[in-house]
Structure formats: structure tokens, C-alpha cells
Design a protein around this motif. Structure first.
Motif, PDB file in Angstrom:
ATOM      1  N   ASN A 106       4.941  -9.518  -8.835  1.00 35.12           N
ATOM      2  CA  ASN A 106       4.014  -9.399  -7.646  1.00 35.12           C
ATOM      3  C   ASN A 106       3.438 -10.969  -7.437  1.00 35.12           C
ATOM      4  O   ASN A 106       2.669 -11.255  -8.400  1.00 35.12           O
ATOM      5  CB  ASN A 106       3.045  -8.352  -7.733  1.00 35.12           C
ATOM      6  CG  ASN A 106       1.933  -8.484  -6.805  1.00 35.12           C
ATOM      7  OD1 ASN A 106       2.131  -9.231  -6.013  1.00 35.12           O
ATOM      8  ND2 ASN A 106       1.485  -7.225  -6.444  1.00 35.12           N
ATOM      9  N   PRO A 107       3.695 -11.496  -6.620  1.00 38.05           N
ATOM     10  CA  PRO A 107       3.098 -12.871  -6.280  1.00 38.05           C
ATOM     11  C   PRO A 107       1.647 -13.172  -6.250  1.00 38.05           C
ATOM     12  O   PRO A 107       0.960 -14.113  -6.527  1.00 38.05           O
ATOM     13  CB  PRO A 107       3.744 -13.610  -5.028  1.00 38.05           C
ATOM     14  CG  PRO A 107       4.171 -12.356  -4.301  1.00 38.05           C
ATOM     15  CD  PRO A 107       4.329 -11.192  -5.339  1.00 38.05           C
ATOM     16  N   ARG A 108       1.099 -11.969  -6.127  1.00 41.91           N
ATOM     17  CA  ARG A 108      -0.258 -11.900  -6.044  1.00 41.91           C
ATOM     18  C   ARG A 108      -1.170 -11.613  -7.452  1.00 41.91           C
ATOM     19  O   ARG A 108      -2.258 -11.485  -7.607  1.00 41.91           O
ATOM     20  CB  ARG A 108      -0.940 -10.992  -5.169  1.00 41.91           C
ATOM     21  CG  ARG A 108      -0.710 -11.184  -3.577  1.00 41.91           C
ATOM     22  CD  ARG A 108      -1.393 -10.241  -2.764  1.00 41.91           C
ATOM     23  NE  ARG A 108      -0.891  -8.849  -2.803  1.00 41.91           N
ATOM     24  CZ  ARG A 108       0.227  -8.441  -2.339  1.00 41.91           C
ATOM     25  NH1 ARG A 108       0.951  -9.081  -1.477  1.00 41.91           N
ATOM     26  NH2 ARG A 108       0.433  -7.021  -2.315  1.00 41.91           N
ATOM     27  N   ALA A 109      -0.320 -11.574  -8.383  1.00 43.67           N
ATOM     28  CA  ALA A 109      -0.864 -11.302  -9.929  1.00 43.67           C
ATOM     29  C   ALA A 109      -0.318 -12.293 -10.628  1.00 43.67           C
ATOM     30  O   ALA A 109       0.415 -13.143 -10.405  1.00 43.67           O
ATOM     31  CB  ALA A 109      -0.427 -10.058 -10.228  1.00 43.67           C
ATOM     32  N   ASN A 169       2.550 -17.532 -12.841  1.00 44.28           N
ATOM     33  CA  ASN A 169       1.567 -17.083 -11.351  1.00 44.28           C
ATOM     34  C   ASN A 169       2.417 -17.972 -10.375  1.00 44.28           C
ATOM     35  O   ASN A 169       3.036 -18.731 -10.539  1.00 44.28           O
ATOM     36  CB  ASN A 169       0.287 -17.268 -11.592  1.00 44.28           C
ATOM     37  CG  ASN A 169      -0.120 -18.861 -11.978  1.00 44.28           C
ATOM     38  OD1 ASN A 169       0.572 -19.632 -12.360  1.00 44.28           O
ATOM     39  ND2 ASN A 169      -1.400 -19.138 -11.759  1.00 44.28           N
ATOM     40  N   TYR A 170       2.112 -17.506  -9.233  1.00 45.41           N
ATOM     41  CA  TYR A 170       2.517 -18.014  -8.165  1.00 45.41           C
ATOM     42  C   TYR A 170       1.511 -18.935  -7.258  1.00 45.41           C
ATOM     43  O   TYR A 170       0.323 -18.235  -6.962  1.00 45.41           O
ATOM     44  CB  TYR A 170       3.097 -16.931  -7.202  1.00 45.41           C
ATOM     45  CG  TYR A 170       3.761 -17.387  -5.811  1.00 45.41           C
ATOM     46  CD1 TYR A 170       4.990 -17.876  -5.964  1.00 45.41           C
ATOM     47  CD2 TYR A 170       3.098 -17.504  -4.566  1.00 45.41           C
ATOM     48  CE1 TYR A 170       5.715 -18.333  -4.913  1.00 45.41           C
ATOM     49  CE2 TYR A 170       3.607 -17.907  -3.451  1.00 45.41           C
ATOM     50  CZ  TYR A 170       5.029 -18.305  -3.531  1.00 45.41           C
ATOM     51  OH  TYR A 170       5.714 -18.715  -2.395  1.00 45.41           O
ATOM     52  N   HIS A 171       1.969 -20.019  -6.822  1.00 47.21           N
ATOM     53  CA  HIS A 171       1.022 -20.929  -6.200  1.00 47.21           C
ATOM     54  C   HIS A 171       1.538 -21.382  -4.922  1.00 47.21           C
ATOM     55  O   HIS A 171       2.679 -22.184  -5.037  1.00 47.21           O
ATOM     56  CB  HIS A 171       0.732 -22.377  -6.898  1.00 47.21           C
ATOM     57  CG  HIS A 171      -0.375 -21.959  -7.910  1.00 47.21           C
ATOM     58  ND1 HIS A 171      -1.078 -23.135  -8.728  1.00 47.21           N
ATOM     59  CD2 HIS A 171      -1.210 -20.932  -8.501  1.00 47.21           C
ATOM     60  CE1 HIS A 171      -2.035 -22.731  -9.503  1.00 47.21           C
ATOM     61  NE2 HIS A 171      -1.959 -21.341  -9.373  1.00 47.21           N
ATOM     62  N   PRO A 172       1.274 -20.881  -3.691  1.00 46.13           N
ATOM     63  CA  PRO A 172       1.939 -21.221  -2.653  1.00 46.13           C
ATOM     64  C   PRO A 172       2.125 -22.622  -1.907  1.00 46.13           C
ATOM     65  O   PRO A 172       2.976 -23.162  -1.481  1.00 46.13           O
ATOM     66  CB  PRO A 172       1.200 -20.283  -1.584  1.00 46.13           C
ATOM     67  CG  PRO A 172       0.244 -19.449  -2.245  1.00 46.13           C
ATOM     68  CD  PRO A 172       0.096 -19.988  -3.561  1.00 46.13           C
ATOM     69  N   TRP A 208       6.481 -20.365  -8.105  1.00 51.55           N
ATOM     70  CA  TRP A 208       6.074 -20.055  -9.552  1.00 51.55           C
ATOM     71  C   TRP A 208       6.158 -21.174 -10.683  1.00 51.55           C
ATOM     72  O   TRP A 208       6.947 -21.782 -10.593  1.00 51.55           O
ATOM     73  CB  TRP A 208       7.206 -18.646  -9.948  1.00 51.55           C
ATOM     74  CG  TRP A 208       7.084 -17.574  -9.378  1.00 51.55           C
ATOM     75  CD1 TRP A 208       7.728 -17.229  -8.159  1.00 51.55           C
ATOM     76  CD2 TRP A 208       6.308 -16.557  -9.525  1.00 51.55           C
ATOM     77  NE1 TRP A 208       7.352 -15.990  -7.592  1.00 51.55           N
ATOM     78  CE2 TRP A 208       6.241 -15.411  -8.488  1.00 51.55           C
ATOM     79  CE3 TRP A 208       5.149 -16.172 -10.584  1.00 51.55           C
ATOM     80  CZ2 TRP A 208       5.692 -14.299  -8.530  1.00 51.55           C
ATOM     81  CZ3 TRP A 208       4.564 -14.922 -10.465  1.00 51.55           C
ATOM     82  CH2 TRP A 208       4.722 -13.942  -9.545  1.00 51.55           C
ATOM     83  N   HIS A 267      -5.019  -9.878 -17.609  1.00 54.45           N
ATOM     84  CA  HIS A 267      -3.856 -10.228 -16.723  1.00 54.45           C
ATOM     85  C   HIS A 267      -2.851  -9.266 -17.022  1.00 54.45           C
ATOM     86  O   HIS A 267      -2.740  -8.584 -18.149  1.00 54.45           O
ATOM     87  CB  HIS A 267      -3.301 -11.686 -16.860  1.00 54.45           C
ATOM     88  CG  HIS A 267      -4.561 -12.800 -16.474  1.00 54.45           C
ATOM     89  ND1 HIS A 267      -4.670 -13.054 -15.316  1.00 54.45           N
ATOM     90  CD2 HIS A 267      -5.000 -13.396 -17.462  1.00 54.45           C
ATOM     91  CE1 HIS A 267      -5.703 -13.964 -15.149  1.00 54.45           C
ATOM     92  NE2 HIS A 267      -5.946 -13.998 -16.466  1.00 54.45           N
TER      93      HIS A 267
END
Length: 245
Positions: free
Chosen positions: A166-169, A215-218, A223, A234
Motif C-alpha cells: 500500500n503506497p500510503r503505508a 515507503n513511497y514518495h510521490p 518506492w 509501522h
């Protein structure tokens, strides 16, 4: 006229009547003397070896008791170890496996398997948890499943994993620097290769109690790896080697 009785003191002495009488008297005396002598009693002496035999038996039974006590202690420890091992196996055993035809070079093995709800990639299986915990608690959760926190071996492996996240986690991986001295280490003792990392552009940062999340940084490059305090909560990704049957 009758005469009065007159008594005078008379002393009588035994006179030997004859030699025969004397002989009989001597014989009688000798016989009496012999009858007064104490009777001879027989004394039974104990066998000299009997106390030694008794002592040897006591020592033998004492050693036997010690031996059995030691044996019981060893058996109890072995039994306790078996129980502990059984409990561990019960925790690590998975009720169901998902297996596919094995095309690897593993000899005499036909199937490669992962537990149900785990995803296979290469020679490993991966499990993503939605629970949140600290880094050490996350590693313990993986350990109870017979696995460890994710160790990233290649960019291809990371791409496979991130496609399931999940990119929000943020998700803990098995990389940390507890002392904050730049001594990064993987939980499975894989050597840390600075040239094979996926840090975000502003990482690594921090000074003490450093653990790594995926984690994901837009606005960066998607990622990557970020440094976080190890006591933060986490999500996690577990990894284990595939089972071959």
C-alpha cells in the motif's frame, strides 16, 4: 540314790579310720574340685570378609542411586527440550502450503512451496502484514512464522514486493543501525552493499536508534528506503526461503 547328770565340755576330733577312707576322701575332693571349674565355652568369631562385603554393597547401591538420579535429570532436561522444540514447531508449522512444479537446480526435489497467503519470488516467500508494531516486535512476529524481516537482494526483488504494498503505508525491512554509527546490518547477516541500496535522495538521516522502512514518495522516485526511529509503529514484510518437497 540316783546320781545327777554331769556334763562336761567335750571336743571331738575326726580321726582317720583307715587308709581306704582317706583315699576315698581324696578322691571325693578331687572330684569336687573338678566340678567347680568353669565350663569351656566355644567362641564363634565373625567372618572377617562380611563387613567388607556389606560396605561394598552399600557403596554399590549408593552409586546406583546417584546414577539413576543423574539419568532422571538428563531425561527431564531432554523432555523439556523436546516440549520446547515441539511448541516452537507448532508455531512455525503452516497448516497449508501452496506448491508449484520445481524447475530449480535443487536435487531430488519436485515441488517448491510457500505457505498459503505468502507470495513466491525466486527462491523466497513473502508475507505482508497489516499490523503495526516497532522494529523489534516486527522481527519477532516474523520469527514466530519461521521467517525474518524482508532482506532486499536486488532491485527486481524490491519491485516485486512494492507491487503488493500500500503506497500510503511504510513497511519495516530487516536493515538497522542500532548505534547510529553508519554500521548498517541485515537481520540475516547478508553483507551491506552501499552500491546496492535504494535510499531516497535525502536518506540516510538521523543519529541514534536507526531502522529502515520501505515507503513511497510521490515527489521523489517512488518506492525507496527511509530511516525512522526503531520504536515507531509501522507495517512489516516477512521473508523466508521456499520449502522444497
Amino acid at each position: 540314790m540316783a546320781l545327777p547328770n554331769i556334763y562336761t565340755e567335750v571336743n571331738f576330733k575326726n580321726q582317720p579310720f583307715s587308709s581306704g577312707i582317706t583315699s576315698d576322701s581324696s578322691s571325693c575332693t578331687a572330684s569336687d574340685s573338678s566340678s567347680v571349674l568353669p565350663k569351656k565355652t566355644s567362641i564363634h568369631k565373625s567372618t572377617p570378609g562380611f563387613p567388607m562385603l556389606l560396605l561394598a554393597l552399600l557403596i554399590f547401591f549408593l552409586l546406583l542411586a546417584i546414577f539413576f538420579s543423574i539419568a532422571l535429570i538428563i531425561l527431564f532436561q531432554m523432555y523439556s527440550g523436546l516440549l520446547e522444540g515441539k511448541n516452537t514447531l507448532n508455531q512455525l508449522n503452516h497448516a497449508k502450503l501452496h506448491c508449484v512444479k520445481n524447475h530449480s537446480s535443487v536435487e531430488d526435489k519436485v515441488w517448491s512451496c510457500c505457505p498459503m497467503n505468502w507470495k513466491p519470488f525466486g527462491s523466497h516467500c513473502y508475507f505482508t502484514s497489516r499490523d503495526s508494531a516497532s522494529w523489534s516486535e516486527s522481527e519477532e512476529k516474523c520469527s514466530l512464522r519461521g521467517a525474518h524481516l524482508l532482506v532486499i537482494h536486488s532491485q527486481e526483488e524490491q519491485d516485486f514486493i512494492t507491487n503488493t504494498l500500500n503506497p500510503r503505508a511504510a513497511y519495516y525491512v530487516g536493515l538497522s543501525d542500532p548505534e547510529g554509527h553508519g554500521q548498517w546490518q541485515w537481520v540475516d547477516q547478508t553483507p551491506y552493499d552501499q552500491n546496492a541500496t535504494s535510499w531516497h535522495s535525502d536518506e540516510p538521516s538521523g543519529s541514534t536508534g536507526l531502522c529502515v522502512v520501505l515507503n513511497y514518495h510521490p515527489h521523489l522516485k517512488g518506492w525507496g528506503w527511509s530511516v525512522v526511529p526503531c520504536d515507531g509503529d509501522h507495517r512489516l514484510v516477512c521473508e523466508m526461503r521456499q520449502l522444497y518437497l
